[in-house]
Design an enzyme around this catalytic site. Structure first.
Site, PDB file in Angstrom:
ATOM      1  N   SER B  21       0.853  -1.196   0.000  1.00  0.00           N
ATOM      2  CA  SER B  21       0.000   0.000   0.000  1.00  0.00           C
ATOM      3  C   SER B  21       0.885   1.240   0.000  1.00  0.00           C
ATOM      4  O   SER B  21       1.441   1.605   1.035  1.00  0.00           O
ATOM      5  CB  SER B  21      -0.892   0.014   1.246  1.00  0.00           C
ATOM      6  N   ASN B  24       0.329   3.981   2.661  1.00  0.00           N
ATOM      7  CA  ASN B  24       0.300   3.563   4.060  1.00  0.00           C
ATOM      8  C   ASN B  24       1.718   3.724   4.616  1.00  0.00           C
ATOM      9  O   ASN B  24       2.675   3.149   4.081  1.00  0.00           O
ATOM     10  CB  ASN B  24      -0.158   2.094   4.119  1.00  0.00           C
ATOM     11  N   TYR B 162     -10.996   1.914  -6.467  1.00  0.00           N
ATOM     12  CA  TYR B 162      -9.675   1.408  -6.055  1.00  0.00           C
ATOM     13  C   TYR B 162      -9.818   0.000  -5.466  1.00  0.00           C
ATOM     14  O   TYR B 162      -9.140  -0.956  -5.879  1.00  0.00           O
ATOM     15  CB  TYR B 162      -9.099   2.409  -5.042  1.00  0.00           C
ATOM     16  N   VAL B 163     -10.720  -0.113  -4.519  1.00  0.00           N
ATOM     17  CA  VAL B 163     -10.879  -1.400  -3.823  1.00  0.00           C
ATOM     18  C   VAL B 163     -11.429  -2.458  -4.788  1.00  0.00           C
ATOM     19  O   VAL B 163     -10.986  -3.608  -4.787  1.00  0.00           O
ATOM     20  CB  VAL B 163     -11.812  -1.220  -2.609  1.00  0.00           C
ATOM     21  N   ILE B 164     -12.371  -2.055  -5.628  1.00  0.00           N
ATOM     22  CA  ILE B 164     -12.968  -3.035  -6.571  1.00  0.00           C
ATOM     23  C   ILE B 164     -11.899  -3.567  -7.532  1.00  0.00           C
ATOM     24  O   ILE B 164     -11.864  -4.761  -7.833  1.00  0.00           O
ATOM     25  CB  ILE B 164     -14.139  -2.384  -7.345  1.00  0.00           C
ATOM     26  N   TYR B 186      -0.942  -9.629   3.180  1.00  0.00           N
ATOM     27  CA  TYR B 186      -1.116  -8.212   3.486  1.00  0.00           C
ATOM     28  C   TYR B 186      -0.822  -8.067   4.978  1.00  0.00           C
ATOM     29  O   TYR B 186      -0.697  -9.054   5.700  1.00  0.00           O
ATOM     30  CB  TYR B 186      -2.558  -7.801   3.135  1.00  0.00           C
TER      31      TYR B 186
END
Lengths: 398, 235
Positions: B21, B24, B162-164, B186
């Protein structure tokens, strides 16, 4: 690069950002008549020099008739398997069918379609302006515009618009199976049958479909020639336009100085379009031709029945005819004509394609002059299995 | 040192897909290097995945102008990409750069494209998937929003892409990376993976797909941290 193993296996790894594949360049330098194994398993002779290609494409000893089952194919029973389609006809039959359409596609005749293309472009750009930023230009514009604009131009009735969108663009996927290719061809045939029935019930004058129907009614062409040629006109109305509507904006965004010149002087857009047509693939290796008799080219004997393929990007990158072909330069003295082929099968829609590209690409950048890639060009997804090669997605921001 | 907690019973060490990420703060060059050094020897093959252009939507939804959001997202991706490539190269992985890719590039893969269409449909039709996507998106956008800016449904609508776009990586790792089995790792369990792993939603993972959480053990006076993740059976 070192000496590759022959026959070369197609599809080749692509060049960077759509440049000529290194294996094509190798063949052009070292093996002008080069054996290539197609995905179907058939081995064809690949010609890569402009003079050789021009000679073979104009030579009646090489036939385009691939309609018979068992003819050499890229993968399976694709669009070249459709009986009596203009693609498949040899002279003199080919000339008779072409004559029906040639008046509709002349340089002068297609100019009248500019307002229609511009109207669809503006509408899609309005939607894009109101939508998410960044966006995928292919989804928002490059793949949608041909369906909308060419759909109207070709007289797709409202009740078939949805089916048209499900049928085109065809995938023409070289990694596909023969069975999947056959299914895709059959689906397009079903669509064309419905389209012809709709046109017969409610004629739409001033469209190629209308011209072909009228010629069939008058006995100038057969019913089969009419059907096959409507089929071909539809395939070529969509798929081959999506690629330059994607690669064109991409290369201009990567050459901002030349883009700025076009924005400052709109007379340059036609020059930019010619260079886009020259620079990128136009259908990979194309579809095979078959030798009707033994023909020697560069000391290699092409035997009767052998298949021959010609990658037009090799032609437009032939350094004997194009200086520094790897350089994108809208100010070249040469144009993009060679990308459309040579001889009797020279692309009928070449002038209409130019009109669409000029209107669409200029409208895009005049609306979004700051349009830029939203990812590094190294991240763009190119699929070597696509016949009309392009990034599958083109993320942009403005 | 890291703790590796599987979210499914699979034990294969065939392939690991590492999700990074870029925005992040955990994913510093040093953390990425240590993570890859720890994971690479434990699997037959390794790939690292970065977000596509959709990462910029998070910043747009958080109130940044699009061109600035894109610039920041591209820079953030570069900053995690480079140490990942370097770590793989240092470990002797041939053609290391090829193993660090964004999902924009995966659009060249027909499996990814088909899975993305399916994922978009799942978002529209499956309430559990929709809720998981929107919850995850809301959290990310709130973290990115400056000055306590309120996030509304329209912001989530923008950024949820983004998530999809990431969903195909949770369900088609083996096909996308040419592996028999693949584990997606992750640094924490996400509602989306939990929903998929439960088998109680419209999305099903292909055979050989599994998930794991990797957390860094903190050397804090001899104590080591553990992941709170619970094993979830794969379907």
């Amino acid at each position: 690069m070192g000496e590759p193993e022959l026959p070369l296996r197609y599809p080749f790894p692509l060049g960077d950002t759509g440049a000529l594949p290194p294996l094509t360049r190798w063949a052009q330098r070292n093996k002008p008549v080069c054996p290539v194994r197609l995905p179907s398993g058939i081995t064809a002779w690949m010609l890569t020099r402009k003079d050789d290609v021009a000679q073979v494409l104009a030579d009646n000893r090489f036939s385009r008739d691939l309609a018979e089952r068992g003819s050499p194919r890229m993968v399976g029973e694709d669009l070249t398997s459709v009986d009596d389609a203009i693609f498949n006809l040899d002279p003199p039959q080919h000339g008779r069918v072409r004559q029906v359409l040639s008046g509709w596609f002349t340089r002068r005749a297609v100019q009248r379609h500019r307002p229609l293309i511009a109207r669809h472009a503006d509408r899609l750009l309005d939607v894009m302006a109101d939508g998410p930023n960044p966006t995928d230009l292919v989804e928002s514009y490059s793949a949608t515009l041909p369906l909308d604009a060419m759909g109207e131009l070709m007289g797709v009735p409202a009740e078939l618009a949805r089916e048209c969108r499900q049928t085109y663009p065809m995938s023409l996927d070289l990694s596909s199976t023969p069975d999947a290719v056959q299914k895709e061809t059959d689906a397009a045939k079903r669509f064309i049958a419905k389209l012809i029935a709709a046109h017969r019930a409610d004629p739409a004058p001033d469209s190629p479909v209308h011209e072909l129907l009228a010629a069939a009614s008058a006995g100038v062409i057969t019913e089969s020639e009419m059907f096959g040629t409507v089929f071909l006109v539809f395939v070529t109305s969509f798929d081959p336009l999506v690629a330059p509507l994607t690669t064109g904006p991409m290369i201009l965004m990567l050459h901002r100085k030349q883009l700025a010149e076009c924005l400052a002087d709109p007379q340059l857009w036609p020059k930019a379009v010619e260079e886009i047509l020259r620079y990128f693939h136009n259908g990979g290796l194309g579809f095979p031709r078959i030798a009707r008799e033994d023909v020697e080219v560069h000391g290699t004997m092409i035997r009767r029945g052998d298949a021959v393929v010609v990658p037009m990007q090799a032609v437009t990158w032939d350094p004997r005819h194009y200086r520094n072909p790897e350089r994108f330069n809208i100010h070249r003295a040469t144009d993009g004509s060679a990308t459309f082929g040579a001889g009797p099968h020279y692309c009928l829609g070449s002038q209409l394609a130019r009109v669409v590209l000029q209107e669409a690409i200029s409208a895009l950048f005049h609306r979004f002059p700051t349009l830029d890639l939203a990812v590094s060009e190294r991240e763009l997804p190119w699929d070597p299995n696509r016949m009309f090669t392009r990034p599958i997605q083109l993320p942009v921001t403005w | 040192m890291f703790t590796f907690t599987r979210l499914s019973p699979a034990t294969s060490r065939d392939h690991v897909l590492v999700g990074l990420s870029p925005m992040n703060g955990r994913y510093t060059p040093e953390y990425i290097r240590k993570l890859i050094y720890w994971l690479q020897p434990r699997f037959r093959s390794i790939d690292v995945i970065l977000p596509g252009f959709e990462a910029a939507y998070t910043l747009v939804a958080a109130g940044q102008p699009p061109t600035q959001a894109v610039r920041r997202a591209r820079r953030a991706c570069r900053q995690v990409r480079n140490p990942a490539v370097q770590a793989l190269a240092d470990l002797g992985v041939p053609d290391a750069a090829r193993h660090v890719t964004s999902w924009t590039r995966l659009h060249a893969n027909a499996t990814y494209r088909a899975a993305l269409i399916h994922s978009r449909r799942a978002y529209l039709t499956d309430s559990r998937i929709r809720r998981a996507c929107r919850d995850m998106t809301g959290e990310v956008v709130r973290n990115a929003a400056a000055g306590g800016r309120e996030i509304d449904a329209a912001d989530i609508d923008i950024a949820v892409r983004y998530v999809i776009a990431e969903i195909p990586l949770f369900i088609h790792g083996p096909s996308l990376f040419g592996a028999t089995e693949s584990v997606f790792v992750y640094h924490r369990p996400t509602p989306l993976v939990t929903a998929i792993a439960s088998g109680d939603c419209i999305l099903t993972a292909e055979p050989g797909q599994s998930w794991a959480v990797v957390t860094e053990e903190e050397n804090n006076h001899g104590r080591t941290g553990t992941s709170a993740a619970l094993p979830v059976p794969s379907r």
